[in-house]
Design an enzyme around this catalytic site. Sequence first.
Site, short mmCIF file in Angstrom:
data_model
loop_
_atom_site.label_atom_id
_atom_site.label_comp_id
_atom_site.label_asym_id
_atom_site.label_seq_id
_atom_site.Cartn_x
_atom_site.Cartn_y
_atom_site.Cartn_z
N HIS A 1 -20.03 -10.69 56.08
CA HIS A 1 -18.91 -11.17 56.89
C HIS A 1 -19.16 -10.69 58.31
CE1 HIS A 1 -15.05 -12.65 57.87
NE2 HIS A 1 -14.32 -11.60 57.60
N VAL B 1 -15.36 -6.09 46.05
CA VAL B 1 -15.28 -7.54 45.86
C VAL B 1 -16.66 -8.16 45.77
CG1 VAL B 1 -14.43 -9.70 46.83
CG2 VAL B 1 -13.04 -7.64 47.00
N GLU C 1 2.70 -31.56 37.91
CA GLU C 1 2.47 -32.55 38.97
C GLU C 1 1.98 -31.90 40.27
OE1 GLU C 1 2.45 -35.75 38.89
OE2 GLU C 1 3.22 -36.04 36.85
N ASP D 1 -14.55 -18.43 58.46
CA ASP D 1 -14.11 -17.72 57.26
C ASP D 1 -12.63 -17.34 57.35
OD1 ASP D 1 -15.18 -16.40 54.70
OD2 ASP D 1 -14.08 -14.76 55.64
#
Length: 351
Positions: A124, A40, A244, A208
Amino acid sequence: MTKLNFGGTEEEVVTREEYPMDKCQDILKEETVAVLGYGVQGPGQALNMRDNKVNVIIGQRKGSASWEKALKDGWVEGETLFELEEAAERGTVIMYLLSDAGQKLMWDKIKPHLKEGDALYFSHGFSIVYKDRTGVVPPENVDVILAAPKGPGGMVRKHFLDGKGVNSSFAIHQDATGHAKERCIALAMTIGSGFLFETTFQNEVYSDLTGERGVLMGALAGIMEAQYDLFRKHGHSPSEAFNETVEEATQSLIPLIAQNGMDWMFANCSTTAQRGALDWKNKFKDAVTPVFDDLYESVKTGEETQITLDANSDSDYRAKLQEELDEIGNSEMWQAGKTVRGLRPENQKDN
Protein backbone atom coordinates in the site's frame (compact mmCIF):
# COMPACT_ATOMS: atom_id res chain seq x y z
CA MET A 1 5.54 -7.40 -20.95
CA THR A 2 2.22 -8.06 -22.67
CA LYS A 3 0.56 -5.12 -24.40
CA LEU A 4 -3.19 -4.65 -23.95
CA ASN A 5 -5.47 -2.21 -25.74
CA PHE A 6 -8.31 -0.63 -23.77
CA GLY A 7 -10.41 1.14 -26.39
CA GLY A 8 -7.41 2.96 -27.85
CA THR A 9 -5.42 3.23 -24.61
CA GLU A 10 -2.46 0.87 -24.52
CA GLU A 11 -1.18 -0.64 -21.30
CA GLU A 12 1.51 -3.18 -20.53
CA VAL A 13 0.96 -5.97 -18.02
CA VAL A 14 3.20 -8.71 -16.68
CA THR A 15 1.92 -12.27 -16.90
CA ARG A 16 3.12 -15.59 -15.55
CA GLU A 17 4.39 -16.46 -19.02
CA GLU A 18 6.98 -13.69 -18.82
CA TYR A 19 7.81 -14.43 -15.19
CA PRO A 20 7.28 -18.16 -14.58
CA MET A 21 7.89 -19.43 -11.07
CA ASP A 22 11.33 -20.87 -11.77
CA LYS A 23 12.51 -17.48 -13.03
CA CYS A 24 11.12 -15.74 -9.94
CA GLN A 25 12.74 -18.31 -7.65
CA ASP A 26 16.08 -17.75 -9.36
CA ILE A 27 15.82 -13.96 -8.89
CA LEU A 28 15.03 -14.41 -5.19
CA LYS A 29 17.39 -17.31 -4.43
CA GLU A 30 19.80 -15.17 -2.38
CA GLU A 31 17.11 -13.18 -0.59
CA THR A 32 15.73 -13.53 2.92
CA VAL A 33 12.24 -12.08 2.85
CA ALA A 34 11.19 -10.70 6.25
CA VAL A 35 7.42 -10.25 6.44
CA LEU A 36 6.76 -7.68 9.15
CA GLY A 37 3.18 -8.00 10.34
CA TYR A 38 0.99 -11.08 10.34
CA GLY A 39 -2.44 -9.49 10.28
CA VAL A 40 -4.39 -8.90 7.05
CA GLN A 41 -1.95 -9.29 4.14
CA GLY A 42 0.95 -10.93 5.97
CA PRO A 43 -0.32 -14.52 6.31
CA GLY A 44 -1.50 -14.96 2.72
CA GLN A 45 1.59 -13.46 1.12
CA ALA A 46 4.02 -15.22 3.47
CA LEU A 47 2.42 -18.66 3.18
CA ASN A 48 2.23 -18.41 -0.61
CA MET A 49 5.91 -17.46 -0.81
CA ARG A 50 6.82 -20.31 1.52
CA ASP A 51 4.92 -22.73 -0.68
CA ASN A 52 6.75 -21.25 -3.67
CA LYS A 53 10.08 -22.12 -2.00
CA VAL A 54 11.13 -18.56 -1.17
CA ASN A 55 13.21 -18.09 2.00
CA VAL A 56 10.68 -16.35 4.27
CA ILE A 57 10.75 -15.30 7.91
CA ILE A 58 8.07 -13.53 9.97
CA GLY A 59 8.40 -10.49 12.21
CA GLN A 60 5.64 -10.00 14.76
CA ARG A 61 5.21 -8.77 18.30
CA LYS A 62 5.66 -11.74 20.64
CA GLY A 63 2.60 -12.68 22.65
CA SER A 64 0.14 -11.03 20.28
CA ALA A 65 -2.76 -12.88 18.67
CA SER A 66 -0.92 -12.63 15.35
CA TRP A 67 2.18 -14.26 16.90
CA GLU A 68 0.03 -17.18 18.03
CA LYS A 69 -1.53 -17.40 14.57
CA ALA A 70 1.93 -17.54 13.01
CA LEU A 71 2.87 -20.42 15.29
CA LYS A 72 -0.28 -22.30 14.29
CA ASP A 73 0.62 -21.72 10.62
CA GLY A 74 3.91 -23.55 11.13
CA TRP A 75 6.37 -20.69 11.61
CA VAL A 76 8.96 -21.64 14.22
CA GLU A 77 10.15 -19.25 16.93
CA GLY A 78 13.85 -18.56 16.61
CA GLU A 79 14.02 -20.12 13.12
CA THR A 80 11.37 -18.48 10.98
CA LEU A 81 9.49 -16.36 13.54
CA PHE A 82 11.10 -13.40 15.31
CA GLU A 83 10.32 -10.12 16.98
CA LEU A 84 9.88 -7.29 14.45
CA GLU A 85 13.30 -5.69 14.78
CA GLU A 86 15.23 -8.95 14.65
CA ALA A 87 13.35 -10.05 11.54
CA ALA A 88 14.12 -6.69 9.89
CA GLU A 89 17.80 -7.14 10.72
CA ARG A 90 17.87 -10.63 9.23
CA GLY A 91 15.99 -9.73 6.06
CA THR A 92 17.30 -8.52 2.71
CA VAL A 93 13.73 -7.81 1.61
CA ILE A 94 11.64 -6.16 4.32
CA MET A 95 7.96 -6.53 3.55
CA TYR A 96 6.40 -3.77 5.65
CA LEU A 97 2.88 -5.15 6.10
CA LEU A 98 1.95 -3.65 9.45
CA SER A 99 -1.20 -1.52 9.50
CA ASP A 100 -0.78 2.02 8.21
CA ALA A 101 -0.83 3.38 11.77
CA GLY A 102 1.51 0.57 12.84
CA GLN A 103 3.99 1.50 10.13
CA LYS A 104 4.13 5.05 11.43
CA LEU A 105 4.52 3.85 15.02
CA MET A 106 7.32 1.35 14.30
CA TRP A 107 9.27 3.21 11.62
CA ASP A 108 11.96 4.69 13.87
CA LYS A 109 12.70 1.18 15.20
CA ILE A 110 12.71 -0.53 11.79
CA LYS A 111 14.62 2.04 9.74
CA PRO A 112 18.03 1.44 11.44
CA HIS A 113 17.90 -2.20 10.35
CA LEU A 114 17.70 -1.35 6.64
CA LYS A 115 21.08 -2.12 5.07
CA GLU A 116 22.52 -0.93 1.77
CA GLY A 117 21.05 -2.96 -1.07
CA ASP A 118 18.00 -4.15 0.89
CA ALA A 119 14.53 -3.80 -0.56
CA LEU A 120 11.72 -2.15 1.40
CA TYR A 121 8.43 -3.60 0.16
CA PHE A 122 4.92 -2.25 0.67
CA SER A 123 1.47 -3.47 -0.35
CA HIS A 124 0.00 0.00 0.00
CA GLY A 125 1.44 3.39 -0.92
CA PHE A 126 0.03 5.09 2.19
CA SER A 127 3.16 5.57 4.31
CA ILE A 128 5.36 6.74 1.41
CA VAL A 129 2.86 9.06 -0.28
CA TYR A 130 1.81 10.70 2.98
CA LYS A 131 5.34 10.80 4.43
CA ASP A 132 4.76 14.28 5.87
CA ARG A 133 2.14 12.69 8.14
CA THR A 134 3.72 9.28 8.71
CA GLY A 135 7.42 10.18 8.87
CA VAL A 136 8.28 7.14 6.71
CA VAL A 137 11.25 8.31 4.60
CA PRO A 138 13.48 5.39 3.49
CA PRO A 139 17.26 5.78 3.17
CA GLU A 140 18.53 6.39 -0.36
CA ASN A 141 20.57 3.17 -0.55
CA VAL A 142 17.63 0.72 -0.54
CA ASP A 143 15.08 -0.25 -3.18
CA VAL A 144 11.55 0.89 -2.37
CA ILE A 145 8.93 -1.21 -4.14
CA LEU A 146 5.26 -2.09 -4.00
CA ALA A 147 3.07 -5.06 -4.88
CA ALA A 148 -0.59 -4.54 -4.02
CA PRO A 149 -2.98 -7.50 -4.44
CA LYS A 150 -6.46 -6.42 -5.43
CA GLY A 151 -8.06 -8.35 -2.62
CA PRO A 152 -7.72 -9.06 1.12
CA GLY A 153 -5.03 -11.42 2.35
CA GLY A 154 -7.42 -14.29 2.95
CA MET A 155 -8.49 -14.16 -0.68
CA VAL A 156 -4.86 -14.02 -1.83
CA ARG A 157 -4.30 -17.31 -0.02
CA LYS A 158 -7.57 -18.93 -1.14
CA HIS A 159 -6.99 -18.14 -4.80
CA PHE A 160 -3.46 -19.51 -4.55
CA LEU A 161 -4.66 -22.78 -3.01
CA ASP A 162 -7.34 -22.99 -5.71
CA GLY A 163 -4.67 -22.66 -8.42
CA LYS A 164 -5.77 -19.12 -9.32
CA GLY A 165 -4.34 -15.70 -8.60
CA VAL A 166 -5.44 -12.26 -7.38
CA ASN A 167 -4.36 -9.54 -9.82
CA SER A 168 -1.90 -7.05 -8.34
CA SER A 169 -0.45 -3.66 -9.12
CA PHE A 170 3.27 -2.99 -8.75
CA ALA A 171 5.36 0.16 -8.51
CA ILE A 172 8.96 1.27 -8.10
CA HIS A 173 9.48 4.30 -5.87
CA GLN A 174 13.26 4.03 -5.57
CA ASP A 175 15.75 1.89 -7.51
CA ALA A 176 18.98 1.93 -5.54
CA THR A 177 20.36 -1.38 -6.81
CA GLY A 178 19.38 -1.22 -10.47
CA HIS A 179 17.39 -4.43 -9.95
CA ALA A 180 14.35 -3.08 -8.12
CA LYS A 181 11.89 -3.88 -10.91
CA GLU A 182 12.81 -7.54 -11.39
CA ARG A 183 12.94 -7.95 -7.62
CA CYS A 184 9.49 -6.43 -7.30
CA ILE A 185 7.94 -8.51 -10.09
CA ALA A 186 9.44 -11.73 -8.74
CA LEU A 187 8.06 -11.01 -5.28
CA ALA A 188 4.67 -10.07 -6.69
CA MET A 189 4.46 -13.34 -8.59
CA THR A 190 5.58 -15.51 -5.68
CA ILE A 191 2.91 -14.04 -3.37
CA GLY A 192 0.38 -15.53 -5.80
CA SER A 193 -0.54 -12.77 -8.26
CA GLY A 194 -2.42 -13.69 -11.43
CA PHE A 195 -1.01 -10.83 -13.49
CA LEU A 196 0.54 -7.45 -12.70
CA PHE A 197 -0.19 -3.94 -13.90
CA GLU A 198 2.22 -1.09 -13.29
CA THR A 199 1.27 2.00 -11.31
CA THR A 200 2.88 4.56 -8.99
CA PHE A 201 2.77 4.69 -5.21
CA GLN A 202 0.59 7.80 -5.47
CA ASN A 203 -1.88 6.35 -7.95
CA GLU A 204 -2.11 3.14 -5.94
CA VAL A 205 -3.00 4.88 -2.71
CA TYR A 206 -5.41 7.34 -4.34
CA SER A 207 -7.29 4.56 -6.14
CA ASP A 208 -7.16 2.21 -3.15
CA LEU A 209 -8.50 4.66 -0.58
CA THR A 210 -11.17 5.91 -2.99
CA GLY A 211 -12.19 2.40 -4.02
CA GLU A 212 -12.52 1.13 -0.45
CA ARG A 213 -14.63 4.09 0.57
CA GLY A 214 -16.53 3.90 -2.71
CA VAL A 215 -17.75 1.00 -4.82
CA LEU A 216 -15.79 -1.76 -3.08
CA MET A 217 -17.07 -1.20 0.46
CA GLY A 218 -18.51 2.13 1.61
CA ALA A 219 -20.80 2.94 -1.30
CA LEU A 220 -21.85 -0.69 -1.68
CA ALA A 221 -22.83 -0.96 1.99
CA GLY A 222 -24.64 2.39 1.92
CA ILE A 223 -26.60 1.67 -1.26
CA MET A 224 -27.65 -1.76 0.01
CA GLU A 225 -28.83 -0.29 3.31
CA ALA A 226 -30.79 2.43 1.51
CA GLN A 227 -32.63 -0.03 -0.74
CA TYR A 228 -33.32 -2.47 2.12
CA ASP A 229 -34.73 0.34 4.29
CA LEU A 230 -36.90 1.49 1.37
CA PHE A 231 -38.44 -1.95 0.96
CA ARG A 232 -39.11 -2.28 4.69
CA LYS A 233 -40.67 1.17 4.81
CA HIS A 234 -43.13 0.06 2.14
CA GLY A 235 -44.12 -3.13 3.94
CA HIS A 236 -41.86 -5.74 2.35
CA SER A 237 -40.71 -8.56 4.63
CA PRO A 238 -37.07 -8.77 5.81
CA SER A 239 -36.57 -11.89 3.69
CA GLU A 240 -37.89 -10.25 0.54
CA ALA A 241 -35.99 -7.02 1.16
CA PHE A 242 -32.70 -8.88 1.69
CA ASN A 243 -33.14 -11.23 -1.25
CA GLU A 244 -33.94 -8.38 -3.65
CA THR A 245 -31.07 -6.25 -2.33
CA VAL A 246 -28.16 -8.55 -1.50
CA GLU A 247 -28.76 -12.23 -2.16
CA GLU A 248 -29.69 -11.93 -5.82
CA ALA A 249 -26.86 -9.47 -6.42
CA THR A 250 -24.13 -11.57 -4.81
CA GLN A 251 -25.33 -15.03 -5.78
CA SER A 252 -26.73 -14.45 -9.29
CA LEU A 253 -25.81 -11.14 -10.89
CA ILE A 254 -22.30 -10.21 -9.70
CA PRO A 255 -20.95 -13.64 -10.78
CA LEU A 256 -22.26 -12.85 -14.28
CA ILE A 257 -20.38 -9.54 -14.24
CA ALA A 258 -17.23 -11.36 -13.13
CA GLN A 259 -17.70 -13.88 -15.91
CA ASN A 260 -18.08 -11.57 -18.90
CA GLY A 261 -18.86 -7.99 -17.90
CA MET A 262 -21.82 -5.73 -17.16
CA ASP A 263 -23.28 -6.01 -20.68
CA TRP A 264 -23.22 -9.80 -20.33
CA MET A 265 -25.09 -9.59 -17.04
CA PHE A 266 -27.69 -7.25 -18.58
CA ALA A 267 -28.09 -9.56 -21.59
CA ASN A 268 -28.84 -12.50 -19.29
CA CYS A 269 -31.67 -10.71 -17.48
CA SER A 270 -35.28 -10.14 -18.57
CA THR A 271 -36.10 -7.40 -21.06
CA THR A 272 -38.02 -5.60 -18.31
CA ALA A 273 -34.94 -5.64 -16.06
CA GLN A 274 -32.73 -4.52 -18.94
CA ARG A 275 -34.91 -1.56 -19.80
CA GLY A 276 -35.26 -0.39 -16.22
CA ALA A 277 -31.56 -0.78 -15.45
CA LEU A 278 -30.51 1.14 -18.54
CA ASP A 279 -33.01 3.93 -17.80
CA TRP A 280 -31.95 4.33 -14.16
CA LYS A 281 -28.19 3.73 -14.49
CA ASN A 282 -27.32 7.29 -15.45
CA LYS A 283 -29.61 8.75 -12.77
CA PHE A 284 -27.63 6.91 -10.13
CA LYS A 285 -24.36 7.90 -11.80
CA ASP A 286 -25.35 11.58 -11.83
CA ALA A 287 -26.45 11.38 -8.20
CA VAL A 288 -23.22 9.89 -6.86
CA THR A 289 -20.65 11.65 -9.08
CA PRO A 290 -20.47 14.71 -6.76
CA VAL A 291 -19.94 12.38 -3.79
CA PHE A 292 -17.07 10.64 -5.57
CA ASP A 293 -15.53 14.00 -6.47
CA ASP A 294 -15.60 14.98 -2.79
CA LEU A 295 -14.17 11.60 -1.79
CA TYR A 296 -11.26 11.76 -4.23
CA GLU A 297 -10.40 15.30 -3.13
CA SER A 298 -10.43 14.17 0.51
CA VAL A 299 -8.01 11.37 -0.38
CA LYS A 300 -5.79 13.64 -2.47
CA THR A 301 -5.44 16.31 0.21
CA GLY A 302 -4.56 13.75 2.88
CA GLU A 303 -7.68 14.40 4.94
CA GLU A 304 -8.66 10.71 4.79
CA THR A 305 -5.13 9.78 5.81
CA GLN A 306 -5.25 11.96 8.88
CA ILE A 307 -8.65 10.60 9.88
CA THR A 308 -7.26 7.06 9.61
CA LEU A 309 -4.08 7.80 11.55
CA ASP A 310 -5.95 9.65 14.31
CA ALA A 311 -8.58 6.92 14.69
CA ASN A 312 -6.10 4.03 14.62
CA SER A 313 -3.88 5.73 17.18
CA ASP A 314 -6.59 5.86 19.85
CA SER A 315 -5.95 3.37 22.64
CA ASP A 316 -9.55 2.16 22.47
CA TYR A 317 -9.69 2.04 18.67
CA ARG A 318 -10.30 -1.69 18.41
CA ALA A 319 -13.17 -1.55 20.91
CA LYS A 320 -14.78 1.36 19.07
CA LEU A 321 -14.31 -0.40 15.74
CA GLN A 322 -15.96 -3.54 17.08
CA GLU A 323 -18.92 -1.48 18.26
CA GLU A 324 -19.39 -0.09 14.75
CA LEU A 325 -19.04 -3.52 13.16
CA ASP A 326 -21.47 -5.00 15.68
CA GLU A 327 -23.98 -2.28 14.82
CA ILE A 328 -23.90 -3.46 11.20
CA GLY A 329 -23.91 -7.15 12.05
CA ASN A 330 -26.75 -6.83 14.54
CA SER A 331 -28.94 -4.74 12.24
CA GLU A 332 -32.13 -6.33 10.96
CA MET A 333 -30.77 -6.33 7.42
CA TRP A 334 -27.68 -8.41 8.16
CA GLN A 335 -29.48 -10.62 10.66
CA ALA A 336 -31.89 -11.37 7.83
CA GLY A 337 -28.84 -12.11 5.70
CA LYS A 338 -27.55 -14.59 8.24
CA THR A 339 -30.87 -16.43 8.14
CA VAL A 340 -31.08 -16.35 4.35
CA ARG A 341 -27.52 -17.65 3.95
CA GLY A 342 -28.38 -20.50 6.28
CA LEU A 343 -31.15 -21.54 3.89
CA ARG A 344 -28.83 -21.94 0.91
CA PRO A 345 -28.77 -25.61 -0.15
CA GLU A 346 -25.04 -25.93 0.50
CA ASN A 347 -25.60 -24.81 4.10
CA GLN A 348 -28.43 -27.22 4.79
CA LYS A 349 -27.52 -30.33 6.79
CA ASP A 350 -28.64 -33.63 5.33
CA ASN A 351 -31.59 -35.03 7.19
